[in-house]
Design an enzyme around this catalytic site. Structure first.
Site, PDB file in Angstrom:
ATOM      1  N   PHE A  87      -2.791  -5.489   1.897  1.00 60.23           N
ATOM      2  CA  PHE A  87      -4.153  -6.027   1.921  1.00 60.23           C
ATOM      3  C   PHE A  87      -4.554  -6.563   3.291  1.00 60.23           C
ATOM      4  O   PHE A  87      -5.737  -6.696   3.584  1.00 60.23           O
ATOM      5  CB  PHE A  87      -4.296  -7.148   0.868  1.00 60.23           C
ATOM      6  CG  PHE A  87      -3.744  -8.481   1.319  1.00 60.23           C
ATOM      7  CD1 PHE A  87      -4.508  -9.337   2.114  1.00 60.23           C
ATOM      8  CD2 PHE A  87      -2.465  -8.893   0.980  1.00 60.23           C
ATOM      9  CE1 PHE A  87      -4.001 -10.558   2.556  1.00 60.23           C
ATOM     10  CE2 PHE A  87      -1.950 -10.110   1.408  1.00 60.23           C
ATOM     11  CZ  PHE A  87      -2.729 -10.939   2.200  1.00 60.23           C
ATOM     12  N   LYS A 131      -3.188   5.344  -0.714  1.00 57.13           N
ATOM     13  CA  LYS A 131      -3.296   4.372  -1.815  1.00 57.13           C
ATOM     14  C   LYS A 131      -3.446   3.012  -1.152  1.00 57.13           C
ATOM     15  O   LYS A 131      -2.476   2.373  -0.761  1.00 57.13           O
ATOM     16  CB  LYS A 131      -2.040   4.433  -2.692  1.00 57.13           C
ATOM     17  CG  LYS A 131      -2.223   3.981  -4.131  1.00 57.13           C
ATOM     18  CD  LYS A 131      -2.710   2.568  -4.301  1.00 57.13           C
ATOM     19  CE  LYS A 131      -1.695   1.511  -4.054  1.00 57.13           C
ATOM     20  NZ  LYS A 131      -2.252   0.132  -4.019  1.00 57.13           N
ATOM     21  N   GLU A 157      -5.280  -2.766  -3.631  1.00 59.07           N
ATOM     22  CA  GLU A 157      -6.351  -2.923  -4.633  1.00 59.07           C
ATOM     23  C   GLU A 157      -7.176  -4.180  -4.376  1.00 59.07           C
ATOM     24  O   GLU A 157      -8.187  -4.404  -5.029  1.00 59.07           O
ATOM     25  CB  GLU A 157      -5.757  -2.926  -6.048  1.00 59.07           C
ATOM     26  CG  GLU A 157      -4.760  -4.028  -6.369  1.00 59.07           C
ATOM     27  CD  GLU A 157      -3.326  -3.718  -5.941  1.00 59.07           C
ATOM     28  OE1 GLU A 157      -3.121  -3.129  -4.852  1.00 59.07           O
ATOM     29  OE2 GLU A 157      -2.407  -4.099  -6.697  1.00 59.07           O
ATOM     30  N   ARG A 158      -6.719  -5.019  -3.417  1.00 57.71           N
ATOM     31  CA  ARG A 158      -7.454  -6.273  -3.193  1.00 57.71           C
ATOM     32  C   ARG A 158      -8.645  -6.097  -2.265  1.00 57.71           C
ATOM     33  O   ARG A 158      -9.601  -6.860  -2.310  1.00 57.71           O
ATOM     34  CB  ARG A 158      -6.511  -7.329  -2.629  1.00 57.71           C
ATOM     35  CG  ARG A 158      -5.392  -7.613  -3.615  1.00 57.71           C
ATOM     36  CD  ARG A 158      -4.566  -8.774  -3.180  1.00 57.71           C
ATOM     37  NE  ARG A 158      -3.201  -8.619  -3.656  1.00 57.71           N
ATOM     38  CZ  ARG A 158      -2.165  -9.238  -3.136  1.00 57.71           C
ATOM     39  NH1 ARG A 158      -2.331 -10.050  -2.117  1.00 57.71           N
ATOM     40  NH2 ARG A 158      -0.978  -9.049  -3.615  1.00 57.71           N
ATOM     41  N   SER A 211       5.278  -5.884   1.490  1.00 53.39           N
ATOM     42  CA  SER A 211       6.320  -6.910   1.455  1.00 53.39           C
ATOM     43  C   SER A 211       7.709  -6.252   1.357  1.00 53.39           C
ATOM     44  O   SER A 211       7.840  -5.112   0.906  1.00 53.39           O
ATOM     45  CB  SER A 211       6.084  -7.830   0.261  1.00 53.39           C
ATOM     46  OG  SER A 211       6.045  -7.060  -0.912  1.00 53.39           O
ATOM     47  N   CYS A 267       1.597  -9.703   9.594  1.00 53.93           N
ATOM     48  CA  CYS A 267       3.050  -9.516   9.613  1.00 53.93           C
ATOM     49  C   CYS A 267       3.628  -9.892  10.969  1.00 53.93           C
ATOM     50  O   CYS A 267       4.824 -10.061  11.095  1.00 53.93           O
ATOM     51  CB  CYS A 267       3.400  -8.082   9.281  1.00 53.93           C
ATOM     52  SG  CYS A 267       2.896  -6.958  10.566  1.00 53.93           S
ATOM     53  N   GLU A 319       9.001 -15.773   3.360  1.00 50.16           N
ATOM     54  CA  GLU A 319       7.789 -15.397   4.110  1.00 50.16           C
ATOM     55  C   GLU A 319       6.615 -16.048   3.375  1.00 50.16           C
ATOM     56  O   GLU A 319       6.311 -15.681   2.238  1.00 50.16           O
ATOM     57  CB  GLU A 319       7.606 -13.869   4.131  1.00 50.16           C
ATOM     58  CG  GLU A 319       6.365 -13.461   4.907  1.00 50.16           C
ATOM     59  CD  GLU A 319       6.069 -11.965   4.863  1.00 50.16           C
ATOM     60  OE1 GLU A 319       6.362 -11.306   3.853  1.00 50.16           O
ATOM     61  OE2 GLU A 319       5.521 -11.468   5.859  1.00 50.16           O
TER      62      GLU A 319
HETATM   63  P1  NAD Z   1       2.536  -5.857  -1.239  1.00 53.37           P
HETATM   64  O1  NAD Z   1       3.944  -5.452  -1.020  1.00 53.37           O
HETATM   65  O2  NAD Z   1       2.232  -6.753  -2.400  1.00 53.37           O
HETATM   66  O3  NAD Z   1       1.604  -4.556  -1.465  1.00 53.37           O
HETATM   67  C1  NAD Z   1       1.645  -3.474  -0.568  1.00 53.37           C
HETATM   68  C2  NAD Z   1       1.252  -2.210  -1.336  1.00 53.37           C
HETATM   69  O4  NAD Z   1       2.213  -1.977  -2.373  1.00 53.37           O
HETATM   70  C3  NAD Z   1      -0.109  -2.290  -2.011  1.00 53.37           C
HETATM   71  O5  NAD Z   1      -0.769  -1.068  -1.865  1.00 53.37           O
HETATM   72  C4  NAD Z   1       0.236  -2.574  -3.469  1.00 53.37           C
HETATM   73  O6  NAD Z   1      -0.711  -2.036  -4.371  1.00 53.37           O
HETATM   74  C5  NAD Z   1       1.572  -1.891  -3.640  1.00 53.37           C
HETATM   75  N1  NAD Z   1       2.421  -2.571  -4.627  1.00 53.37           N
HETATM   76  C6  NAD Z   1       2.411  -3.892  -4.946  1.00 53.37           C
HETATM   77  N2  NAD Z   1       3.337  -4.145  -5.889  1.00 53.37           N
HETATM   78  C7  NAD Z   1       3.960  -2.980  -6.144  1.00 53.37           C
HETATM   79  C8  NAD Z   1       5.022  -2.611  -7.021  1.00 53.37           C
HETATM   80  N3  NAD Z   1       5.636  -3.492  -7.822  1.00 53.37           N
HETATM   81  N4  NAD Z   1       5.419  -1.318  -7.027  1.00 53.37           N
HETATM   82  C9  NAD Z   1       4.818  -0.405  -6.218  1.00 53.37           C
HETATM   83  N5  NAD Z   1       3.797  -0.719  -5.379  1.00 53.37           N
HETATM   84  C10 NAD Z   1       3.382  -1.975  -5.338  1.00 53.37           C
HETATM   85  O7  NAD Z   1       2.012  -6.481   0.128  1.00 53.37           O
HETATM   86  P2  NAD Z   1       0.631  -7.195   0.426  1.00 53.37           P
HETATM   87  O8  NAD Z   1       0.633  -8.535  -0.248  1.00 53.37           O
HETATM   88  O9  NAD Z   1      -0.507  -6.280   0.163  1.00 53.37           O
HETATM   89  O10 NAD Z   1       0.721  -7.386   2.016  1.00 53.37           O
HETATM   90  C11 NAD Z   1       1.412  -8.434   2.625  1.00 53.37           C
HETATM   91  C12 NAD Z   1       2.834  -8.052   2.974  1.00 53.37           C
HETATM   92  O11 NAD Z   1       2.827  -6.904   3.837  1.00 53.37           O
HETATM   93  C13 NAD Z   1       3.550  -9.124   3.775  1.00 53.37           C
HETATM   94  O12 NAD Z   1       4.880  -9.208   3.312  1.00 53.37           O
HETATM   95  C14 NAD Z   1       3.496  -8.623   5.207  1.00 53.37           C
HETATM   96  O13 NAD Z   1       4.514  -9.106   6.057  1.00 53.37           O
HETATM   97  C15 NAD Z   1       3.627  -7.159   4.986  1.00 53.37           C
HETATM   98  N6  NAD Z   1       3.116  -6.401   6.124  1.00 53.37           N
HETATM   99  C16 NAD Z   1       4.030  -5.818   6.950  1.00 53.37           C
HETATM  100  C17 NAD Z   1       3.587  -5.128   8.064  1.00 53.37           C
HETATM  101  C18 NAD Z   1       4.562  -4.472   8.988  1.00 53.37           C
HETATM  102  O14 NAD Z   1       4.124  -3.726   9.835  1.00 53.37           O
HETATM  103  N7  NAD Z   1       5.852  -4.711   8.866  1.00 53.37           N
HETATM  104  C19 NAD Z   1       2.216  -5.021   8.328  1.00 53.37           C
HETATM  105  C20 NAD Z   1       1.318  -5.610   7.449  1.00 53.37           C
HETATM  106  C21 NAD Z   1       1.782  -6.303   6.342  1.00 53.37           C
END
Ligand code: NAD
Length: 505
Positions: free
Chosen positions: A158, A182, A185-186, A235, A290, A390
Site C-alpha cells: 500500500f 495485483k 486493496e487499500r 511485509s 520501507c 517493524e
Molecule cells: P503486505 O505484506 O500486507 O501486503 C503486500 C501485498 O500482499 C498486498 O498486495 C496484499 O494484498 C498482499 N497480501 C497481504 N496479505 C497476504 C496474504 N496473507 N497472502 C498473500 N498476499 C497477501 O504489506 P503492506 O502492508 O501493503 O505494505 C507494507 C510492508 O511492505 C512493510 O513491511 C514494508 O516494509 C514493505 N515494503 C517493502 C519494500 C521493499 O522494497 N523492501 C517497499 C515497500 C514496502
C-alpha cells in the site's frame, strides 16, 4: 455502486482486463478509506480465482504479438508512456494523497521516482544487447540472446501504489513480457489510471492488466501455470510465503520484504544535519516507507545533543491532511494500523525505554482521520518490541552504544538488512562501515539511500527473498532468460561424422 459505513452509496473500483474496466463478479469487496477523513470513499472488488484466470488469459493472448514487436517500437511506446505520466503527475499525486494519505509533495516525489524506471526502460534496445563470439571453433560462432519469460505478475504494497508497480512493469513490459498487477486493496485507484495511460501510449490491450484483490487473488497467481515469474513487495512474512510457494510451483521470484533501518551517528557527526535527516527519514510519509529510519544508533556522547536537536525539530512537523498546503505529514493508512503503531508507543515505557515525545498526545491525534503525532523513544534495546518489530509508523527509537564496533554488531545482528546510513565527517570510518555492514543499501550522510533506476533496489537477509534485486540491470535480467546459440553454416567440404565430445579444433 455499494454502500459505505454510514449507508451512503460509494463508487466501486474494478479490474482492468484486456484493455477494459471489468467489474468484479465475486461479490466480495474491501473498503477504500480516505485516511485523512476516516471515511470510506469507495469499495474495491476482490477477484476470485476465475477473475485472475481471465487476466492471465488476456496477458497470455497478448504475449506472442508483443514479444514479436520490434524493440524500437516497444521503446517508442515507453517514451510515450513517459510523456503521459509526466503530463499527469499532479493527477496521479492527487489520487495517491486521497487513498494513501501522504502529502501532495511526497506523492509528487513518488511519481518522480517511479518515472525514472519508465525512463530507464526506454533504453531497452541497448539493455537487451547480447554477446557474440566469432570463431569459437573453426567456422563456429556462439552468441547469447535474452528473451522475455511470458506472463509475469506483480504484487504490490500500500505504501507506494504508483512507484512500486512502475519498478516492476516498466522493465517487464519493455523486455516483451505481458503483465498482471495485483495492487494493494487499500489504495487501488492509481493502478487503473496507469492502465489507461498505458493504453493511451499505444501499448496493446492485454499487455498490462490489473486484478484487484486480496490473498485469494495472490494465491491464484502463485499457482497459475501460465504465470512464469512473480515480483512481490510487502511485509516479510508474506514475502517469505510468496517466495516459498511460487518457487515450489516452478516460478522465478523476487520478493522484497520489510525493514528496520538503523542510522548510525558517530561522535564527530554534524548534529544539526543528523537531526534534520533523522526527522525527515523517520516521520516522512508518516514512517510508512520501507526505507524509513526507525532506529538511531548514537555512539558515545553524541546521544544527548542529538536527542535535544531532534526534540527541537519534532514538534515543528506540521501534521494534517496531505492535500492541505504546508502539511508535512499525513495520516496513517487505516484506523487499525494507527492503533497498532500507538500500541508500541504505549508499551515502550513498560519495556524499560524512555518515551521522550509521545505522538498520541499530539493535537493531530484528536482529529478525525487516522492521525498520530511523531514519537521519540530513548534507551531502546534489542528484546523490546519497539526494537524487534517493524512498526511502520512515525516512531523513532534511539539505541545508545559506546563504540562503533558495538553499533556495527547491533546492525549486523538485526534480521532485516534493507537500508542503513552512517553520519560522520570521517571518510575512513564511513568507508569501513560500507565495507563491514550487512545491509543491501547504504547511505553516507544520506538517510534514505534509494538507488537510482539505473542501479537496482534490494535489501539483504529478511528484507529480500530471491537472487536478483528489483529494477535497473537486475530487473532486466529478472524479466528475461538467456538463450545460448552455437552456429555453423553448411560447408560440405569440412563435414564428417565425429562421435567425440565437441571441442575446439
Ligand atoms: P503486505 O505484506 O500486507 O501486503 C503486500 C501485498 O500482499 C498486498 O498486495 C496484499 O494484498 C498482499 N497480501 C497481504 N496479505 C497476504 C496474504 N496473507 N497472502 C498473500 N498476499 C497477501 O504489506 P503492506 O502492508 O501493503 O505494505 C507494507 C510492508 O511492505 C512493510 O513491511 C514494508 O516494509 C514493505 N515494503 C517493502 C519494500 C521493499 O522494497 N523492501 C517497499 C515497500 C514496502
Amino acid at each position: 455502486m455499494t454502500t459505505d459505513n454510514t449507508g451512503n452509496e460509494v463508487r466501486t473500483i474494478d479490474h482492468w482486463i484486456d484493455g477494459k474496466f471489468t467489474a468484479s463478479q465475486s461479490g466480495q469487496y474491501a473498503p477504500v478509506w480516505n485516511p485523512a477523513l476516516g471515511t470510506i470513499q469507495a469499495q474495491v472488488g476482490l477477484a476470485d480465482a476465475g477473475e485472475v484466470d481471465l487476466a492471465v488469459a488476456a496477458a497470455k493472448k497478448a504475449f506472442p504479438e508483443w514479444r514479436a514487436t520490434p524493440l524500437s517500437r516497444r521503446a517508442e511506446t515507453m517514451f510515450r508512456l513517459r510523456e503521459l505520466i509526466d503530463q499527469n503527475r499532479s493527477k496521479i499525486a492527487a489520487l495517491l494523497t486521497s487513498e494513501h494519505g501522504k502529502t501532495l509533495a511526497d506523492a509528487g516525489g513518488e511519481v518522480a521516482r517511479g518515472l525514472e524506471n519508465i525512463e530507464f526502460s526506454c533504453g531497452v534496445p541497448n539493455l537487451l544487447k547480447g554477446g557474440f563470439t566469432e570463431q569459437a571453433s573453426r567456422g563456429v560462432d556462439v552468441y547469447q540472446i535474452r528473451q522475455p519469460l511470458g506472463v509475469v505478475a506483480g504484487i504490490t504494497p500500500f505504501n507506494f501504489p504508483a512507484m512500486v508497480p512502475m519498478w516492476m512493469f516498466a522493465n517487464a513490459i519493455a523486455c516483451g513480457n505481458t503483465f498482471v498487477l495485483k495492487p494493494s486493496e487499500r489504495d487501488p485507484s492509481v493502478s487503473l489510471f496507469l492502465a489507461e495511460l498505458i493504453q493511451q501510449a499505444g501499448i496493446p490491450d492485454g499487455v498490462f492488466n490489473v486484478v484487484q484483490g486480496d490473498k485469494i487473488a495472490v494465491e491464484r497467481l502463485l499457482e497459475h501455470p501460465d504465470v512464469k515469474a512473480v515480483s512481490f513487495v510487502g511485509s516479510t512474512p508474506i514475502a517469505r510465503h510468496i517466495y516459498q510457494t511460487a518457487t515450489q510451483n516452478g516460478k522465478r521470484v523476487q520478493a522484497l520484504g520489510g525493514a528496520k533501518n538503523h542510522m548510525l551517528v558517530l561522535p564527530d557527526a554534524d548534529i544539526g544535519m543528523a537531526a534534520d535527516a533523522a526527522i525527515s527519514a523517520a516521520y516522512g510519509s508518516a514512517g510508512e516507507r520501507c526505507m524509513a529510519i526507525s532506529i538511531v544508533v548514537a555512539v558515545g556522547n553524541v546521544a544527548q545533543p542529538l536527542i535535544e536537536a531532534i526534540c527541537e525539530r519534532i514538534n515543528k512537523v506540521k501534521i494534517g491532511p496531505g492535500n492541505e498546503p504546508g502539511n508535512e505529514m499525513g495520516p496513517l493508512i487505516t484506523c487499525e494500523h494507527r492503533d497498532r503503531v500507538a500500541s508500541y508507543v504505549a508499551k515502550a515505557e513498560t519495556e524499560g525505554a524512555n518515551l521522550v515525545v509521545d505522538g498520541r498526545a499530539n493535537p493531530s491525534a484528536q482529529r478525525e482521520g487516522f492521525f498520530l503525532g511523531c514519537s521519540l523513544i530513548d534507551n531502546v534495546r534489542p528484546g523490546m518490541q519497539c526494537y524487534d518489530d517493524e512498526i511502520f509508523g512515525p516512531v523513532l527509537g534511539v539505541v545508545r552504544v559506546e563504540t562503533y564496533d558495538e553499533a556495527l554488531s547491533l546492525i549486523n545482528d538485526n534480521p532485516y538488512g534493507n537500508g542503513t546510513a552512517i553520519f560522520t565527517r570521517d571518510g575512513g570510518a564511513a568507508r569501513q562501515f560500507q565495507f563491514d555492514v550487512e545491509v543491501g543499501m547504504v547511505g553516507i550522510n544520506v538517510p534514505i539511500p534509494v538507488p537510482m533506476a539505473y542501479y537496482s533496489f534490494g535489501g539483504w537477509k529478511a528484507s529480500l527473498f530471491g537472487d536478483l534485486h528489483m529494477y535497473g540491470p537486475d530487473g532486466i535480467q529478472f524479466y528475461t532468460r538467456a538463450k545460448l546459440v552455437t552456429s555453423r553454416w553448411p560447408d560440405p567440404g569440412t563435414s564428417k561424422v565425429d562421435l567425440g565430445f565437441p571441442q575446439v579444433r
